[in-house]
Design an enzyme around this catalytic site. Structure first.
Site, PDB file in Angstrom:
ATOM      1  N   SER A   1      43.852  49.998  61.669  1.00  0.00           N
ATOM      2  CA  SER A   1      42.875  50.013  62.748  1.00  0.00           C
ATOM      3  C   SER A   1      43.613  50.227  64.066  1.00  0.00           C
ATOM      4  CB  SER A   1      42.126  48.676  62.766  1.00  0.00           C
ATOM      5  OG  SER A   1      41.612  48.431  64.060  1.00  0.00           O
TER       6      SER A   1
ATOM      7  N   GLU B   1      36.016  54.897  50.961  1.00  0.00           N
ATOM      8  CA  GLU B   1      34.757  54.958  51.722  1.00  0.00           C
ATOM      9  C   GLU B   1      34.269  56.394  51.856  1.00  0.00           C
ATOM     10  OE1 GLU B   1      34.967  52.221  55.334  1.00  0.00           O
ATOM     11  OE2 GLU B   1      36.996  52.158  54.535  1.00  0.00           O
TER      12      GLU B   1
ATOM     13  N   LYS C   1      44.378  44.989  59.962  1.00  0.00           N
ATOM     14  CA  LYS C   1      43.484  45.721  59.066  1.00  0.00           C
ATOM     15  C   LYS C   1      44.220  46.676  58.128  1.00  0.00           C
ATOM     16  CE  LYS C   1      39.575  45.695  58.876  1.00  0.00           C
ATOM     17  NZ  LYS C   1      38.593  46.384  59.711  1.00  0.00           N
TER      18      LYS C   1
ATOM     19  N   HIS D   1      24.027  41.145  39.011  1.00  0.00           N
ATOM     20  CA  HIS D   1      23.419  40.764  40.302  1.00  0.00           C
ATOM     21  C   HIS D   1      24.502  40.461  41.334  1.00  0.00           C
ATOM     22  CE1 HIS D   1      19.572  40.269  38.090  1.00  0.00           C
ATOM     23  NE2 HIS D   1      20.392  39.848  37.139  1.00  0.00           N
TER      24      HIS D   1
END
Ligand code: ARG
Length: 464
Positions: A276, A289, A282, A155
């Site tokens: 970024s 992704e 970043k 979970h």
């Protein structure tokens, strides 16, 4: 000039013709088309349909075409409708009229299915080899991690401590199944379609069993109508690719989470990340992704293909031409995703301290309950006792490691002096007993088995 212009008075409407042209993509089947035609010419000669001089001219011509196609970039191109028309045109250009005898007793319907079957059986081993490389990279990570610990989750809440190696081997297990699933798709493609004609079979007594053997197929299709409409092997391939992409997507998702600031169990190599344009701090996991994103594309190809197939009446239908772009795109998608996943995983660094500290604390509650069970308490009662301990520790912002002996005894008189020692992450993994568990000996055996699997699946051979 098309392969079928004889039946018509005029030239086809360019718009309608161009819409049906497949040469832009089915040129990828060039080698397979020539391979199939070489075998077909030999079979026609053996059946006495082709004179020996014609069959020798055809075979020599096809071999020359194959060599030129391999040698000369841009050779496989032209105004042809499809790759089959291209090969036949080149053959006639090269050897003259004898070339017009090659298509005797054969249809493009069985030919295109044959070509795609040959293609998949030729290409699937390369995807399997890439999968094996990724399994090897995960196994290397498992080995390097040694006895390092991390939390496992259910979970998406911290559940129980596991070895970091166990986590990597979990992904190996899924990827090994994908390898077998690709082999199953190759096995599904393993049937000769030649001899089926357009739909009813051919009227020349070609030896299909011999043809199958020549082309490396272990069997001949059962029914010519089915053969012209059957693309189950395409669906099997797209399914195998989709599920492999689902697994890569989950692996990517795990690593996106575990390399983020909140977890920090692993550190992405700079080479595997992007920055970024606006936020200087970043370090984005773009490759992961994109792997996750591309899984949608592979599943789309499978879904699209099933929808294309579902409405077709028996026999060949032009809709089936859609199979090839689905196959090529799915193949490319899995291939590039495997390269990206391998690049990221092989450079991933473990932060054993962060992962280890996240694996102790209240997620040892099951082990504490197990301790009480080992002293004779029922599991249900132990669950209650430890639940009450957790409630108190949570309220006080503490965990099991800070309990005094008096506090252990207060919770239950069954806790002995060895109770604190049972409530550590290392003791927790050592307490596991089954071969599939995270017990360090079991994990070492699983890693050895994974290495054996890699050894047995080395190279580009595909088991059919
Ligand atoms: N390009 C076609 C395909 O991919 C080849 C078969 C054509 N057969 C036909 N009857 N038009 O399916």
């Amino acid at each position: 000039m098309t392969l079928w212009s004889g039946r018509f008075d005029g030239a086809p409407d360019p718009a309608a013709f161009d819409f049906g042209v497949s040469f832009g993509f089915d040129r990828a089947l060039f080698e397979d088309d020539v391979t199939g035609s070489l075998a077909w010419a030999a079979a026609l000669a053996a059946a006495g349909v082709l004179a020996p001089e014609d069959s020798s001219a055809i075979i020599a011509g096809l071999q020359a075409i194959l060599e030129e196609g391999r040698r000369t970039a841009g050779f496989v191109s032209g105004p042809d409708e499809d790759v089959h028309s291209f090969v036949e045109r080149k053959l006639v250009e090269r050897i003259g009229d004898a070339g017009r005898r090659l298509h005797t007793g054969r249809s493009r319907n069985e030919q295109v299915s044959l070509d795609l079957r040959l293609y998949l059986r030729r290409r699937i081993p390369a995807l399997q080899a890439q999968l094996a490389q990724l399994v090897a990279a995960c196994a290397d990570q498992a080995e390097r991690a040694g006895h390092a610990l991390m939390p496992s989750y259910t979970h998406f809440r911290r559940a129980q401590p596991v070895l970091v190696a166990h986590f990597f081997l979990a992904h190996c297990a899924a990827l090994q199944r994908d390898h077998a699933r690709l082999a199953a798709a190759a096995a599904e493609a393993d049937a000769l379609t030649l001899g089926s004609g357009a739909v009813a079979g051919t009227s020349y007594a070609v030896d299909t069993v011999l043809l199958a053997r020549t082309l490396g197929f272990s069997r001949v299709v059962l029914n010519s109508i089915d053969a012209s409409s059957d693309r189950d092997f395409v669906a099997a391939f797209l399914y195998a690719v989709s599920l492999a992409m689902v697994h890569l997507s989950r692996l990517a998702e795990d690593l996106i989470i575990f390399t983020g600031e909140e977890h920090g169990f692993f550190e992405l190599a700079d080479a595997s990340a992007t920055g970024s344009s606006m936020m200087p701090q970043k370090k984005n996991p773009d490759p992961l992704e994109l792997v996750r994103g591309k899984s949608g594309r592979a599943i789309g190809r499978l879904t699209g293909w099933l929808v294309t197939m579902k409405g077709l009446p028996s026999g060949y239908n032009k809709d089936l031409q859609e199979d090839k772009e689905a196959v090529f795109d799915a193949e490319t998608t899995l291939g590039v995703s495997l390269v990206a996943a391998h690049a990221v995983i092989s450079r991933l660094a473990l932060n054993a301290e962060r992962a280890g500290s996240a694996s102790s604390g209240l997620l040892l509650a099951t082990d504490v309950a197990d301790y009480l069970v080992s002293r004779g308490m029922t599991f249900r009662r132990a669950h209650e006792v430890v639940g009450a301990m957790v409630r108190r520790l949570l309220a006080e912002g503490r965990d099991f490691s800070s309990l005094t002996m008096a506090e252990w005894r207060e919770a239950s008189s069954m806790f002995g002096a060895d109770a604190p020692g049972a409530a550590t992450a290392l003791a927790s993994v050592q307490a596991r007993r089954t071969p599939q568990s995270t017990n360090p000996d079991a994990v070492a055996a699983a890693l050895a088995a994974c290495r054996d699997w890699l050894e047995a699946n080395r190279g580009f051979s595909v088991k059919l």
